[in-house]
Each structure stands twice: as structure tokens, then as C-alpha cells.
Design an enzyme around this catalytic site. Structure first.
Site, PDB file in Angstrom:
ATOM      1  N   LYS A 195     -34.267 -17.347 -27.587  1.00  0.00           N
ATOM      2  CA  LYS A 195     -33.002 -17.319 -26.830  1.00  0.00           C
ATOM      3  C   LYS A 195     -32.452 -15.912 -26.608  1.00  0.00           C
ATOM      4  O   LYS A 195     -31.235 -15.699 -26.626  1.00  0.00           O
ATOM      5  CB  LYS A 195     -31.938 -18.173 -27.549  1.00  0.00           C
ATOM      6  CG  LYS A 195     -32.286 -19.636 -27.605  1.00  0.00           C
ATOM      7  CD  LYS A 195     -31.322 -20.428 -28.445  1.00  0.00           C
ATOM      8  CE  LYS A 195     -31.600 -20.261 -29.913  1.00  0.00           C
ATOM      9  NZ  LYS A 195     -30.990 -21.297 -30.756  1.00  0.00           N
ATOM     10  N   ASP A 230     -30.065 -26.269 -36.252  1.00  0.00           N
ATOM     11  CA  ASP A 230     -28.960 -27.021 -35.625  1.00  0.00           C
ATOM     12  C   ASP A 230     -29.339 -28.462 -35.274  1.00  0.00           C
ATOM     13  O   ASP A 230     -28.500 -29.367 -35.341  1.00  0.00           O
ATOM     14  CB  ASP A 230     -28.391 -26.298 -34.389  1.00  0.00           C
ATOM     15  CG  ASP A 230     -29.445 -25.889 -33.382  1.00  0.00           C
ATOM     16  OD1 ASP A 230     -30.641 -26.044 -33.666  1.00  0.00           O
ATOM     17  OD2 ASP A 230     -29.069 -25.394 -32.298  1.00  0.00           O
TER      18      ASP A 230
HETATM   19  C1  BGC Z   1     -34.805 -22.451 -31.508  1.00  0.00           C
HETATM   20  C2  BGC Z   1     -34.535 -23.676 -32.340  1.00  0.00           C
HETATM   21  C3  BGC Z   1     -33.138 -24.169 -32.095  1.00  0.00           C
HETATM   22  C4  BGC Z   1     -32.921 -24.376 -30.602  1.00  0.00           C
HETATM   23  C5  BGC Z   1     -31.540 -24.883 -30.261  1.00  0.00           C
HETATM   24  C6  BGC Z   1     -34.476 -22.710 -30.054  1.00  0.00           C
HETATM   25  O1  BGC Z   1     -34.598 -21.526 -29.339  1.00  0.00           O
HETATM   26  O2  BGC Z   1     -36.161 -22.067 -31.608  1.00  0.00           O
HETATM   27  O3  BGC Z   1     -34.709 -23.391 -33.704  1.00  0.00           O
HETATM   28  O4  BGC Z   1     -32.954 -25.363 -32.783  1.00  0.00           O
HETATM   29  O5  BGC Z   1     -33.143 -23.174 -29.924  1.00  0.00           O
HETATM   30  O6  BGC Z   1     -30.558 -24.030 -30.696  1.00  0.00           O
END
Ligand code: BGC
Length: 608
Positions: A195, A230
Site C-alpha cells: 500500500k 486488520d
Molecule cells: C496487506 C494486508 C492487509 C490489507 C488490508 C494489504 O496490503 O498486505 O496485510 O490486511 O492490505 O489492510
């Protein structure tokens, strides 16, 4: 479950490289020699390549199930990370707890006093701040100091209901939403950032140790008792309120899914002893990449990202990326000279200038001239647009959002499929709740609808939106005088439904509407003297049509029994069912003419 504001899927500006070169070259090649048909041919090709007909959705769902299995066994397939969460909340929990949530656009810190089954949440207090963009590429210490400071500020607030008993150490649940290889419930190694985060010196380290060190620097005497993703937190939180929750999904800036797995179905945890025999598995499905309908725009976006070749499912369905894909399509269309005039608006070159909330805002524009779309394009990209350009922009948004929502739905069915295959009858044919959290799902109605449609299409049990699931006629005391089910339910489930619907409609304040959400559907009800007529339909169905339908049914009963009362229904229940069958068959309205139904009933009476 927490509600994340629309802004929460706003993309962060920095660590993306500009994708300018490829498209600039294209502009200079094409600038003068364009045909008017070019934009529409780009759109046509985009729609073809993004299409998600049933066979594509099925392949994605099947590949998701297969990748889950592979991931549980070994190093290939999905990451399938054991969470070490083996027991879910019961609702009996008591005491003061702290929670930290880091993983998207916002950082949240919360404290809550739980009072057990009867009192539930006694008091709560929380702070939320958006993550400063520079922090996303700061050092590990800087990031964790920021978190510990947030925690220290909240802990310092005086509130009698939320103070720790003297001498007691604060217990923290740390929701850290990145791929972490968990080693126990309170430790885990960060595998990689996603992200848009690119904090240095954190990958490969235990994030709980990082937080502990930062808390020490802040002089905070607290300890992390659980480290969770999460999605895992969503599942546990939802289970606190509803025992049928089996799966949780995050659809926000990023995406993930988790579910409850049997320990003996996790070969890579061989030898692990668990009292419950179960564990939540965080699939990290964002890493999935098979059978996806991808385009050149997805590939360009991926290539320019900080993690090329990774998180392909996430880059196709989650909030951080949808706006960016649309921007790249618009840039290519603008390069034809047809969409926004001869020159390409300079701002359109800026990565992430269009966020997913912008697509959402444009898709809610119902004005005749699409004024809202025009203003947003101008504000964001300094683009002057004609009506036809705005319509094209909306079609691009819809294509990308439809693909995202539909694929998310296919992913959900893939998970349910895998669970059902392992434990026949535990998932399908029974109430199963999928808890969903995240700004994209919560705030983008079109995305939500596409996702739900795809789940329905794949599961196939709900053939049409107009399907009535059941009709109930109950008195105030809860006696069911008529019950007709158009979906297969076990007897025990029917009793539960009747009990719940009765409680829902009888206790509802008459000043509210006659439509009320019921599990994943909605109930439309109407009261006539002491009798409640309730009808359960799809959440997207037209309430007024069904309200009218109830009234028509009552009018027919009234005519047939000349001034119907409850006892008529009790003593002539077979006739009531007969009337109902003339009116509704297999969950679909057959006849809406009162006259026709009454005539037909007359004919049937003669036969007796
Ligand atoms: C992460 C996850 C996370 C999800 C939602 C992803 O980019 O790899 O660990 O649960 O985003 O936040």
C-alpha cells in the site's frame, strides 16, 4: 467494526514513479493523425479486456481455492499466514484494553472498557490521525515513535471510566495491516510493505519488538498481548456480536481476507497444539494473481509501483489503485486528441491525481449534464470537458470498478468454496456471515453492488433480484399464522427466522419506515390490526413495490373472507395458502390483478 471515512482510500502521493515517458511518446506519435473513433476503440478494448462474465469469475474463484490449499501446505500459493488466534471473543470479556491500528491511510488508537455479556462496551475513547506521507518512507524508529506517541497521548487523557487499576499493566491489541510472518500471538516478522509504505529497516524485524522499544522511549509501561492483521481483527470483532461469522474481508486502501481453519488442515503448522482445534488464517489474498483479466494499464501501473510484480489482486480490486488505473486509461484517451481537446492536460500526468473517492463521487452524479463530473475533472486535473467526454470518463470508471467489485466477489466465493469442500454442509445451506470492513466497500455503492452481484451469480442460489425469500404472517404475541419459504432452510433455521423477524417488526417504533435490514437481506412489513405481514427480499429490491404487494394480498383476503380476521386465517389456513399460490409462486410475483385472483379463487371454490 470501525467505519473508515471515504478519505481513507485516498492514495498517498509519493513513492510512485511517474509513468510519463511511455504515454508522452505516444502523444507525439499520434497528435495529428487521430481518427474520431480512437477513444471509443480504446473504451471498447478496455471493456472487453476487463469483462468478468461468469466463466471468468468461476475460474478466479477456483484458482483462489486452489491457491489457498497450496499456501496452507507449503511455500507456494497464497501466503496463508497463521494468526495464532485460536479462540474468538465470546462477549464475556471484561476489563480495560488498548488497541492500535496501523495499516492504511489513518492511524487509530483506542481504549475500551468491556463489561461482559450484559454491559458489553461500557466506555470507549479514540483518536485518529492521517499518516503523514513522509512517514511512509521514514525510518522504522520514526514510524514506531509516531505510533507510541499517539498511544501515550490517549493514555494520558483522564477519564474515570477508562483508567487502569493501579499497578496493572496496559494490554494492547496491535492491528498491523501488512504481511507479517507470525511466530506467536504477540510477535511477528514483517515480510514486506504494501500500500505504498516503504519504511526502511523494518522488513525482517519483529514489529512487536519495534513497538516495545518505541514505548520504552516514550516511558510507557504497556505490553502488546496480541498482534493481529486488520482482517483478523475484523473477524474477531464481528464474532463478538454474531457467532455465524466465518470469513472477514478488508476492502479499503488495501485488501485481505481471513477465515477460520481447522488446525489439522494446515500442514505447515504440523505439530502445533491447540485447545480449540482451530485458527484464523490470514490469506493475504492481495498477493493472488491467477486468471485475472488484466490490461496494459494494469501492467503499466504495476511496473511503476514500488512493488512491481507483487500484490496483483490488490492492485486490481482495492481502493489505492482504482483511481490510478482510470487515470492511465484517460491519459491514453487524451493522447488521441479526442477526449479533452488537442493537448493533453498536464495534471493528468501526475500519478494518483485521481483517487478512488473521486471515481466514487463522479459515479454519484445524477445531474442531466454531468456537471459534478465536469467540476471534479477540472478541480483534479484542470481538464475542461464536454458532455460526451464526461460520459466516456464515467464509462471508464464503471468498467474498472465493475471489474474490481466482481473479482472481489469471486475471491469471497473462492474462500467459501474451499471451506465447503473441506466440511460439507458447514457453509452452504446454512447461515454464514462474511464480515466486511474498509472504506471502499462502505462508501462506494456501485463497487458494493458489483461485488454482491458477483457473489450471487457464482453461488447461484439467488436466481433473481426479485426473488422473495419468505413471507410470514404473525400476530403480536409471535404466533406464526402463515409461513411460506421460497428458499431451502432447515426447520431449526426457520424457527430462528420467525423468532427474529417477529422481534424485529413488533418492537420497531412505528415512526420508522416499514423496511428493515434483516441479516444480509431486508424485511418489508406492514401491520394490519394485530397482524404483521413480513416479506423478506434482496437488499436492492424496491421496497414500495413489495409494500404494495402486501396490501394487495390483504385486500384479496379481506374480499375472500368478507372482512378478514385472525381466526379466518387459523380455520381456513389451506385457503390462505391457496390464495398465496395464485399470487406468488416460487418466490416470484405471478399476478397483480386483484380481480383475476378473486375470479380464479371462485373457480377453485366451485371445484370443491
Ligand atoms: C496487506 C494486508 C492487509 C490489507 C488490508 C494489504 O496490503 O498486505 O496485510 O490486511 O492490505 O489492510
Amino acid at each position: 467494526m470501525s467505519v473508515i471515512a471515504v478519505g481513507s482510500f485516498l492514495p498517498p502521493p509519493p513513492p510512485y514513479r511517474r509513468i510519463k515517458p511511455r504515454f508522452t511518446t505516444m502523444v507525439s506519435l499520434r497528435s495529428d493523425a487521430v481518427s474520431v473513433a480512437e477513444t471509443s476503440s480504446i473504451l471498447r478494448k478496455l471493456k472487453e479486456e476487463c469483462a468478468t462474465p461468469l466463466p471468468v469469475l468461476r475460474q478466479v474463484a477456483d484458482a483462489m481455492s486452489a491457491d489457498m490449499r497450496a499456501g496452507l501446505a507449503a511455500a507456494h500459493g497464497l501466503p496463508m499466514i497463521p494468526s495464532f488466534v485460536e479462540d474468538l471473543p465470546t462477549g464475556n470479556e471484561k476489563g480495560l484494553f488498548y488497541a492500535l491500528d496501523l495499516g492504511g491511510t489513518n492511524f487509530r488508537v483506542l481504549r475500551v472498557q468491556l463489561g461482559g455479556k450484559d454491559e458489553r462496551v461500557v466506555a470507549t475513547d479514540f483518536d485518529q490521525v492521517s499518516i503523514p506521507p513522509q512517514l511512509m518512507s521514514a525510518t522504522c524508529e520514526e514510524l514506531f515513535d509516531f505510533i507510541a506517541l499517539g498511544l501515550a497521548k490517549l493514555a494520558a487523557k483522564d477519564d474515570d471510566r477508562l483508567n487502569l487499576s493501579p499497578g496493572k499493566k496496559g494490554e494492547i491489541g496491535f492491528t498491523f495491516s501488512f504481511p507479517v510472518r507470525q511466530t506467536s500471538i504477540d510477535s511477528g516478522i514483517l515480510v514486506k510493505w504494501t500500500k505504498g509504505f516503504a519504511v526502511s529497516g523494518a522488513a525482517g524485524r519483529d514489529v512487536v519488538a519495534c513497538l516495545n522499544e518505541a514505548m520504552e522511549r516514550q516511558g510507557l509501561d504497556m505490553r502488546v498481548s496480541a498482534l493481529v492483521n486488520d482482517a483478523v481483527a475484523t473477524l474477531a470483532g464481528a464474532e463478538y456480536w454474531d457467532n455465524d461469522v466465518a470469513v472477514a474481508i478488508i476492502l479499503g486502501t488495501g485488501t485481505n481476507a481471513c477465515y477460520v481453519e481447522q488446525i489439522d488442515a494446515i500442514p505447515k503448522l504440523q505439530g502445533h497444539v491447540s485447545s480449540s482445534g482451530k485458527m484464523i488464517i490470514s490469506t493475504e489474498w492481495g498477493a493472488f494473481s491467477k486468471r485475472l483479466p488484466l490490461t496494459e494499464f494494469d501492467r503499466a501501473m504495476d511496473a511503476a509501483s514500488i512493488n512491481p510484480g507483487e500484490q496483483i489482486f490488490e492492485k486490481t480490486i482495492s481502493g489505492m489503485y482504482l483511481g490510478e488505473i482510470v487515470r492511465l486509461v484517460l491519459l491514453e484517451m487524451a493522447a488521441t486528441g479526442e477526449l479533452f481537446g488537442k493537448s493533453i492536460p498536464e495534471n493528468l500526468y501526475t500519478p494518483f491525481i485521481l483517487g478512488t473517492p473521486d471515481l466514487c463521487a463522479m459515479q454519484q452524479d445524477n445531474s442531466g449534464d454531468l456537471q459534478g463530473v465536469g467540476s471534479l475533472l477540472y478541480d483534479k486535473a484542470r481538464v475542461e470537458s464536454t458532455f460526451s467526454a464526461r460520459k466516456t470518463v464515467l464509462e471508464v470508471c464503471d468498467t474498472i470498478v465493475k471489474r474490481g467489485g466482481s473479482l472481489a466477489g469471486a475471491g469471497i466465493v473462492g474462500i467459501l468454496q474451499k471451506m465447503e469442500e473441506d466440511s460439507k454442509g458447514v457453509i452452504f445451506g446454512k447461515r454464514t456471515v462474511v464480515a466486511i470492513d474498509g472504506g471502499l466497500y462502505e462508501n462506494y455503492p456501485q463497487y458494493r453492488t458489483y461485488m454482491q452481484d458477483s457473489v450471487k451469480e457464482l453461488i447461484g442460489s439467488e436466481k433473481s433480484n426479485n426473488l422473495i425469500r419468505f413471507i410470514l404472517l404473525q400476530n403480536r404475541q409471535g404466533k406464526t399464522r402463515l409461513a411460506k419459504y421460497y428458499v431451502p432452510l432447515e426447520d431449526s433455521e426457520k424457527h430462528k427466522v420467525e423468532y427474529e423477524v417477529h422481534r424485529l417488526v413488533v418492537n420497531r417504533d412505528p415512526k420508522y419506515t416499514n423496511f428493515v435490514e434483516f441479516r444480509t437481506h431486508k424485511v418489508i412489513y406492514r401491520r394490519y390490526a394485530g397482524l404483521f405481514f413480513s416479506l423478506c427480499v434482496d437488499i436492492t429490491d424496491n421496497e414500495l413495490a413489495y409494500l404494495e404487494c402486501i396490501h394487495l394480498f390483504v385486500e384479496i383476503l379481506d374480499h375472500f373472507f368478507s372482512n378478514v380476521c385472525e381466526l379466518d386465517l387459523v380455520f381456513n389456513f389451506h385457503k390462505v395458502y391457496l390464495i398465496l399460490d395464485e399470487f406468488i409462486l416460487a418466490g416470484e410475483l405471478q399476478e397483480t390483478s386483484k380481480k383475476a385472483i378473486i375470479e380464479r379463487m371462485g373457480e377453485l371454490e366451485k371445484l370443491e
